[in-house]
Design a protein around this motif. Structure first.
Motif, PDB file in Angstrom:
ATOM      1  N   SER A   1      63.011  34.628  52.260  1.00 28.62           N
ATOM      2  CA  SER A   1      62.793  34.339  50.839  1.00 28.62           C
ATOM      3  C   SER A   1      62.086  33.010  50.633  1.00 28.62           C
ATOM      4  N   GLY A   2      61.486  32.881  49.442  1.00 26.48           N
ATOM      5  CA  GLY A   2      60.912  31.599  49.060  1.00 26.48           C
ATOM      6  C   GLY A   2      59.526  31.365  49.602  1.00 26.48           C
ATOM      7  N   ALA A   3      59.335  30.246  50.287  1.00 32.95           N
ATOM      8  CA  ALA A   3      58.014  29.780  50.696  1.00 32.95           C
ATOM      9  C   ALA A   3      57.204  30.798  51.504  1.00 32.95           C
ATOM     10  N   PRO A   4      57.782  31.490  52.510  1.00 32.64           N
ATOM     11  CA  PRO A   4      56.960  32.451  53.252  1.00 32.64           C
ATOM     12  C   PRO A   4      56.334  33.521  52.358  1.00 32.64           C
ATOM     13  N   CYS A   5      57.115  34.008  51.385  1.00 34.01           N
ATOM     14  CA  CYS A   5      56.604  35.040  50.475  1.00 34.01           C
ATOM     15  C   CYS A   5      55.535  34.476  49.542  1.00 34.01           C
ATOM     16  N   VAL A   6      55.805  33.328  48.965  1.00 28.31           N
ATOM     17  CA  VAL A   6      54.843  32.704  48.051  1.00 28.31           C
ATOM     18  C   VAL A   6      53.543  32.375  48.784  1.00 28.31           C
ATOM     19  N   ASP A   7      53.656  31.852  49.989  1.00 32.45           N
ATOM     20  CA  ASP A   7      52.460  31.499  50.761  1.00 32.45           C
ATOM     21  C   ASP A   7      51.607  32.716  51.079  1.00 32.45           C
ATOM     22  N   SER A   8      52.251  33.874  51.274  1.00 29.75           N
ATOM     23  CA  SER A   8      51.525  35.076  51.694  1.00 29.75           C
ATOM     24  C   SER A   8      50.558  35.583  50.640  1.00 29.75           C
ATOM     25  N   MET A   9      50.791  35.214  49.371  1.00 31.32           N
ATOM     26  CA  MET A   9      49.928  35.775  48.325  1.00 31.32           C
ATOM     27  C   MET A   9      49.052  34.717  47.647  1.00 31.32           C
ATOM     28  N   GLN A  10      48.862  33.593  48.287  1.00 31.04           N
ATOM     29  CA  GLN A  10      48.039  32.545  47.681  1.00 31.04           C
ATOM     30  C   GLN A  10      46.583  32.976  47.480  1.00 31.04           C
ATOM     31  N   ASP A  11      46.093  33.871  48.330  1.00 37.98           N
ATOM     32  CA  ASP A  11      44.723  34.368  48.163  1.00 37.98           C
ATOM     33  C   ASP A  11      44.621  35.409  47.055  1.00 37.98           C
ATOM     34  N   PHE A  12      45.750  35.734  46.431  1.00 37.88           N
ATOM     35  CA  PHE A  12      45.760  36.781  45.411  1.00 37.88           C
ATOM     36  C   PHE A  12      46.179  36.237  44.052  1.00 37.88           C
ATOM     37  N   ARG A  13      45.855  34.963  43.834  1.00 38.48           N
ATOM     38  CA  ARG A  13      46.005  34.363  42.509  1.00 38.48           C
ATOM     39  C   ARG A  13      44.783  34.725  41.676  1.00 38.48           C
ATOM     40  N   PRO A  14      44.917  34.853  40.343  1.00 33.56           N
ATOM     41  CA  PRO A  14      43.799  35.316  39.517  1.00 33.56           C
ATOM     42  C   PRO A  14      42.518  34.511  39.700  1.00 33.56           C
ATOM     43  N   ALA A  15      42.618  33.188  39.717  1.00 37.53           N
ATOM     44  CA  ALA A  15      41.408  32.368  39.805  1.00 37.53           C
ATOM     45  C   ALA A  15      40.630  32.655  41.084  1.00 37.53           C
ATOM     46  N   LYS A  16      41.349  32.839  42.185  1.00 37.56           N
ATOM     47  CA  LYS A  16      40.676  33.065  43.462  1.00 37.56           C
ATOM     48  C   LYS A  16      40.083  34.466  43.545  1.00 37.56           C
ATOM     49  N   VAL A  17      40.850  35.464  43.105  1.00 37.76           N
ATOM     50  CA  VAL A  17      40.390  36.845  43.190  1.00 37.76           C
ATOM     51  C   VAL A  17      39.199  37.085  42.262  1.00 37.76           C
ATOM     52  N   LEU A  18      39.295  36.577  41.048  1.00 36.78           N
ATOM     53  CA  LEU A  18      38.317  36.927  40.021  1.00 36.78           C
ATOM     54  C   LEU A  18      37.074  36.044  40.018  1.00 36.78           C
ATOM     55  N   ASP A  19      37.078  34.962  40.764  1.00 34.98           N
ATOM     56  CA  ASP A  19      35.920  34.066  40.774  1.00 34.98           C
ATOM     57  C   ASP A  19      34.648  34.813  41.179  1.00 34.98           C
ATOM     58  N   ALA A  20      34.722  35.574  42.288  1.00 42.29           N
ATOM     59  CA  ALA A  20      33.546  36.305  42.753  1.00 42.29           C
ATOM     60  C   ALA A  20      33.171  37.434  41.799  1.00 42.29           C
ATOM     61  N   VAL A  21      34.184  38.039  41.169  1.00 45.93           N
ATOM     62  CA  VAL A  21      33.915  39.124  40.215  1.00 45.93           C
ATOM     63  C   VAL A  21      33.141  38.592  39.016  1.00 45.93           C
ATOM     64  N   TYR A  22      33.604  37.492  38.442  1.00 46.18           N
ATOM     65  CA  TYR A  22      32.918  36.915  37.282  1.00 46.18           C
ATOM     66  C   TYR A  22      31.530  36.418  37.647  1.00 46.18           C
ATOM     67  N   GLU A  23      31.376  35.850  38.836  1.00 45.00           N
ATOM     68  CA  GLU A  23      30.069  35.371  39.258  1.00 45.00           C
ATOM     69  C   GLU A  23      29.093  36.556  39.377  1.00 45.00           C
ATOM     70  N   ASN A  24      29.583  37.676  39.859  1.00 49.15           N
ATOM     71  CA  ASN A  24      28.755  38.879  39.941  1.00 49.15           C
ATOM     72  C   ASN A  24      28.325  39.334  38.554  1.00 49.15           C
ATOM     73  N   TYR A  25      29.254  39.303  37.603  1.00 49.68           N
ATOM     74  CA  TYR A  25      28.897  39.718  36.240  1.00 49.68           C
ATOM     75  C   TYR A  25      27.919  38.755  35.587  1.00 49.68           C
ATOM     76  N   ARG A  26      28.069  37.475  35.878  1.00 54.27           N
ATOM     77  CA  ARG A  26      27.103  36.491  35.362  1.00 54.27           C
ATOM     78  C   ARG A  26      25.694  36.783  35.903  1.00 54.27           C
ATOM     79  N   ARG A  27      25.636  37.108  37.187  1.00 52.45           N
ATOM     80  CA  ARG A  27      24.339  37.418  37.806  1.00 52.45           C
ATOM     81  C   ARG A  27      23.731  38.658  37.183  1.00 52.45           C
ATOM     82  N   LEU A  28      24.546  39.692  36.980  1.00 50.74           N
ATOM     83  CA  LEU A  28      24.052  40.918  36.369  1.00 50.74           C
ATOM     84  C   LEU A  28      23.613  40.687  34.931  1.00 50.74           C
ATOM     85  N   GLY A  29      24.397  39.875  34.224  1.00 50.95           N
ATOM     86  CA  GLY A  29      24.070  39.591  32.829  1.00 50.95           C
ATOM     87  C   GLY A  29      22.764  38.824  32.683  1.00 50.95           C
ATOM     88  N   ALA A  30      22.479  37.956  33.659  1.00 49.25           N
ATOM     89  CA  ALA A  30      21.250  37.161  33.604  1.00 49.25           C
ATOM     90  C   ALA A  30      20.006  38.013  33.903  1.00 49.25           C
TER      91      ALA A  30
END
Length: 246
Positions: free
Chosen positions: A217-246
């Motif tokens: 419990s605790g830190a091992p579980c929290v650490d395992s999903m650090q790459d799945f926080r919204p800012a990290k996951v969605l950064d590339a998605v939004y950048e792709n949409y910005r490129r398409l929009g331009a």
């Protein structure tokens, strides 16, 4: 799909096998079909303790459900339907309940199989050890996860299950069937992945993880999903949409 996908400028799938299949079927679109994991809202789902908010800690939740204060709570979150395979979890729990007198089970969610599942609970004589929370808002689900001991996912199939990430973000170890992308976050440090979808194997995994809760419990579980926080996951998605929009 044959009519839609060739016209897309961008497509995302939350399962890598799905990306592979679509790229094979639509090779001219392969560059615009990409994998994106789901994510957990870490502003809502985070570890806590008994003193965080009065009335929503471990003891309070167990009193609300009619469980003993020292009960070990296994909880699952999701639709009660065939995809989530709740019967597997209930049957596994029934086996575990014969071995562990302190273990209890909570279902958060609703669905077409709820009535049948409740009838099965009664047949097994487990009414005092299984609680149906019904549909709950995210904040209340987060409170339930923080008050639980283990999160269970018994699905027949999945992509990247958000409820599992939310449990890990809450510091909760996981027992899950081997579906979708669960192995990206669930390992021996954060719980157990069950390859065989049988009550016996799932029950054994629950028993094993419950015996190691304090270690997992605790830190091992929290650490395992650090790459799945919204800012990290969605950064590339939004950048792709910005490129398409331009």
């Amino acid at each position: 799909e044959d009519r839609l996908i060739p016209r897309l400028s961008s497509a995302y799938c939350v399962r890598e096998e799905g990306v592979k299949l679509l790229r094979q079927r639509f090779p001219t679109q392969s560059r615009c079909i990409n994998f994106v994991p789901t994510w957990a809202d870490t502003d809502t789902f985070f570890p806590g303790d008994e003193g965080d908010r009065p009335g929503v800690g471990r003891r309070a939740l167990r009193e609300r459900c009619g469980f003993a204060a020292a009960s070990r709570l296994v909880v699952t979150v999701g639709r009660i339907d065939t995809q989530k395979n709740p019967g597997l979890l209930l049957d596994a729990f029934a086996l575990l309940a014969k071995k562990r007198e302190d273990v209890v089970l909570g279902f958060v969610g609703d669905g077409v199989l709820r009535q049948a599942l409740e009838s099965r609970v009664a047949e097994l004589g487990l009414q005092r050890r299984v609680h149906f929370f019904g549909l709950r808002p995210p904040g209340e689900i987060a409170d339930i996860l923080r008050a639980a001991d283990v999160f269970a996912l018994s699905s027949a199939y999945e992509g990247m299950p958000m409820a599992l990430l939310e449990a890990l973000a809450s510091g909760l170890p996981v027992v899950t069937t081997d579906v979708g992308e669960v192995r990206k976050v669930v390992s021996g440090r954060t719980g157990a992945v069950v390859e065989e979808h049988t009550p016996e194997r799932f029950s054994a995994a629950l028993d094993h993880v419950l015996a190691r809760v304090h270690e997992l419990s605790g830190a091992p579980c929290v650490d395992s999903m650090q790459d799945f926080r919204p800012a990290k996951v969605l950064d590339a998605v939004y950048e792709n949409y910005r490129r398409l929009g331009a």
